[in-house]
Design an enzyme around this catalytic site. Structure first.
Site, PDB file in Angstrom:
ATOM      1  N   SER A  13      44.070  31.428 -26.034  1.00  0.00           N
ATOM      2  CA  SER A  13      44.219  32.687 -27.101  1.00  0.00           C
ATOM      3  C   SER A  13      45.410  32.679 -27.654  1.00  0.00           C
ATOM      4  O   SER A  13      46.489  31.568 -27.342  1.00  0.00           O
ATOM      5  CB  SER A  13      44.027  33.779 -26.312  1.00  0.00           C
ATOM      6  OG  SER A  13      44.917  34.171 -25.309  1.00  0.00           O
ATOM      7  N   ASP A  39      35.738  33.750 -24.388  1.00  0.00           N
ATOM      8  CA  ASP A  39      35.475  32.542 -25.449  1.00  0.00           C
ATOM      9  C   ASP A  39      36.037  31.459 -24.708  1.00  0.00           C
ATOM     10  O   ASP A  39      37.137  31.275 -24.033  1.00  0.00           O
ATOM     11  CB  ASP A  39      36.129  32.686 -26.721  1.00  0.00           C
ATOM     12  CG  ASP A  39      35.970  31.731 -28.007  1.00  0.00           C
ATOM     13  OD1 ASP A  39      34.699  31.070 -27.640  1.00  0.00           O
ATOM     14  OD2 ASP A  39      36.593  31.562 -28.635  1.00  0.00           O
ATOM     15  N   HIS A  87      43.140  31.182 -30.764  1.00  0.00           N
ATOM     16  CA  HIS A  87      42.840  32.375 -31.388  1.00  0.00           C
ATOM     17  C   HIS A  87      44.086  32.736 -32.186  1.00  0.00           C
ATOM     18  O   HIS A  87      45.106  32.786 -31.544  1.00  0.00           O
ATOM     19  CB  HIS A  87      42.313  33.784 -30.485  1.00  0.00           C
ATOM     20  CG  HIS A  87      41.027  33.460 -29.787  1.00  0.00           C
ATOM     21  ND1 HIS A  87      40.638  33.905 -28.648  1.00  0.00           N
ATOM     22  CD2 HIS A  87      40.071  32.700 -30.134  1.00  0.00           C
ATOM     23  CE1 HIS A  87      39.354  33.650 -28.306  1.00  0.00           C
ATOM     24  NE2 HIS A  87      38.996  32.710 -29.122  1.00  0.00           N
TER      25      HIS A  87
END
Lengths: 276, 205
Positions: free
Chosen positions: B23, B143, B50
């Site tokens: 992330s 994710d 991300h």
């Protein structure tokens, strides 16, 4: 738990569709096509991919149209990549004005029409809407109908407005729509001269000549071979020294006829046709 | 443990690519990894982190300050090449096509993310199978877990950052919950593993 879809099963699907509906998915990019098939299986709650294969085997045209709408990707925004739209306003459109003729624009794969409205707003604010002729095409009739309608969920307008601000638009985007029952209803005057056209890039070929073609984030769903074919269609559809814009992370350099174009803005991926 | 058994890896060294997911919060960790690699690192690395969807520039540049190898955001259909490091661009899913090329996609968000780590690792696993090294770092959503599962099922070498070391450990723990992971390692050990494999590949040449 979802089952992994095999390549052979995807091939079966593309074969059936080719045979029954004369539509060729054979050269779509496999990674995304596979996910789209998975998505259809989930939406229709089929027990397996074989159930979808059976359904396609006896499907009528209506089901195929629905299937097509789910397979194609319709994620778009107004003024997506604001710097791209600024480049159009500050450089590309002024250049085309030098030709001293009507500006012909093709939105190839226009989806729900956000970019068509963006273009119409851009031209309106340059006082050029009357000087331009826009054709907007998509393979999916249902999404074309939506584009023509110009109604968007109001929650989408936040991102659209932010993009428009970064683009440095002259007003607030609200000037161009009114709110009704959770929808932004776009001003129809913007697109009254737009020709909405059902057209399949895979098989449709060239149908007119343009000064500017926008095909952003469409060819990414095709494999290299199909990208070559589509680029030939665009080449044929452009006047010499006119422009093709693709998505900011697409490139023509892997295409066979890339040498017939030069890049005029590499950051925004705007190309110019320099050879017939 | 002898030097050759330092880590449980495939000693025939089939590895062709590395996929790393994390992330925005993994920024420091990624920077640490990228600043530790030799400039002639043998394997291509693809990363999905991300990031803000509507900020196209800045992130890659920031990572490049410390990275020993220049990081690029690939264009659609770009061939994946040895010695390169790739980062998924803002607002696009990054996928691998059979035949070692990238494909980008603007499909719907997945796990509320675009780029989605799951898509990158799943497609990389489909293409590279046991020749892939898949690494999942720290992060605040799940994710990457499905991607790691796909990688594991294809026989890839799977690594997650040790949850004990993560500021937010949802990402690695989600993966550990649903699939077998070969190594759970601290960042320093992940770097050590990558250097170890790189050395072995160089020796074999």
């Amino acid at each position: 738990m979802q089952q992994e879809i095999e390549l052979a099963q995807l091939k079966k699907i593309t074969d059936i569709i080719q045979k029954r509906f004369d539509f060729d998915f054979g050269n779509y990019a496999m990674s995304s096509f596979k996910r789209r098939i998975q998505r259809v299986i989930e939406i229709y709650k089929y027990a397996s991919i074989d159930a979808l294969i059976d359904r396609l085997n006896d499907a009528d045209h209506k089901f195929f149209q629905e299937f097509l709408s789910e397979i194609t990707v319709n994620v778009t925004e107004m003024f997506r990549d604001p710097t791209f739209w600024r480049e159009l306003k500050e450089s590309i459109i002024p250049n085309l004005l030098l030709n001293d003729r009507e500006i012909n624009i093709w939105h190839a794969g226009c989806s729900s029409g956000e970019e068509v409205f963006s273009m119409a707003i851009l031209l309106t604010e340059m006082n050029l809407l009357g000087k331009a002729k826009i054709v907007a095409s998509d393979v999916d009739n249902a999404i074309l109908a939506k584009a023509r309608e110009g109604k968007y969920p109001i929650k989408n307008m936040e991102v659209n407005q932010k993009n428009y601000e970064r683009y440095e638009g002259s007003f607030l985007l609200q000037k161009y729509y009114k709110e009704e029952a959770g929808k932004a209803i776009m001003d129809k005057e913007l697109v009254k001269n737009v020709e909405w056209r059902e057209h399949n890039l895979v098989s449709g070929g060239s149908f007119a000549k343009f000064d500017l073609i926008l095909c952003r984030n469409v060819m990414i769903y095709f494999n290299q071979q199909l990208q070559n074919t589509v680029l030939k269609t665009f080449h044929e559809s452009l006047h010499k020294y006119c422009y093709l814009a693709v998505g900011s992370k697409e490139s023509l350099i892997w295409c066979e006829i890339a040498n017939k174009f030069v890049v005029v803005n590499n950051e925004e991926k705007i190309y110019k046709k320099v050879k017939d | 443990m002898s030097a050759s058994q330092k880590y449980e890896i495939d000693e025939s060294l089939p590895y062709k690519a590395i996929a790393i997911g994390g992330s925005a919060g993994s920024f420091q960790v990624v920077t640490k990894i990228l600043s530790s690699l030799p400039t002639d690192f043998e394997l291509p690395i693809m990363m999905c982190l991300h990031r803000l969807r509507h900020v196209r520039n800045g992130f890659t540049e920031a990572l490049n300050i410390k990275s020993t190898i220049n990081i690029e955001e690939p264009t659609d259909k770009e061939p994946i090449k040895k010695g390169k490091i790739y980062l998924a661009p803002a607002n696009y899913h990054l996928c691998v096509e059979l035949g070692n090329t990238f494909a980008l996609s603007t499909e719907e968000l997945f796990n509320n993310s675009r780029p989605a780590i799951d898509y990158m690792i799943q497609t990389a696993a489909h293409n590279y199978r046991h020749k892939l090294i898949a690494i999942l770092l720290s992060g605040a959503n799940k994710d990457g877990a499905l991607g790691m599962k796909a990688a594991s099922e294809k026989g890839a070498l799977t690594v997650v950052q040790d949850p004990a070391e993560c500021l937010i450990d949802t990402m690695p723990t989600s993966a550990l919950k649903i699939t077998k992971i070969n190594h759970t390692l601290s960042v320093d050990k992940i770097i050590d593993l990558l250097l170890y494999i790189d050395q072995k590949i160089k020796k074999k040449k």
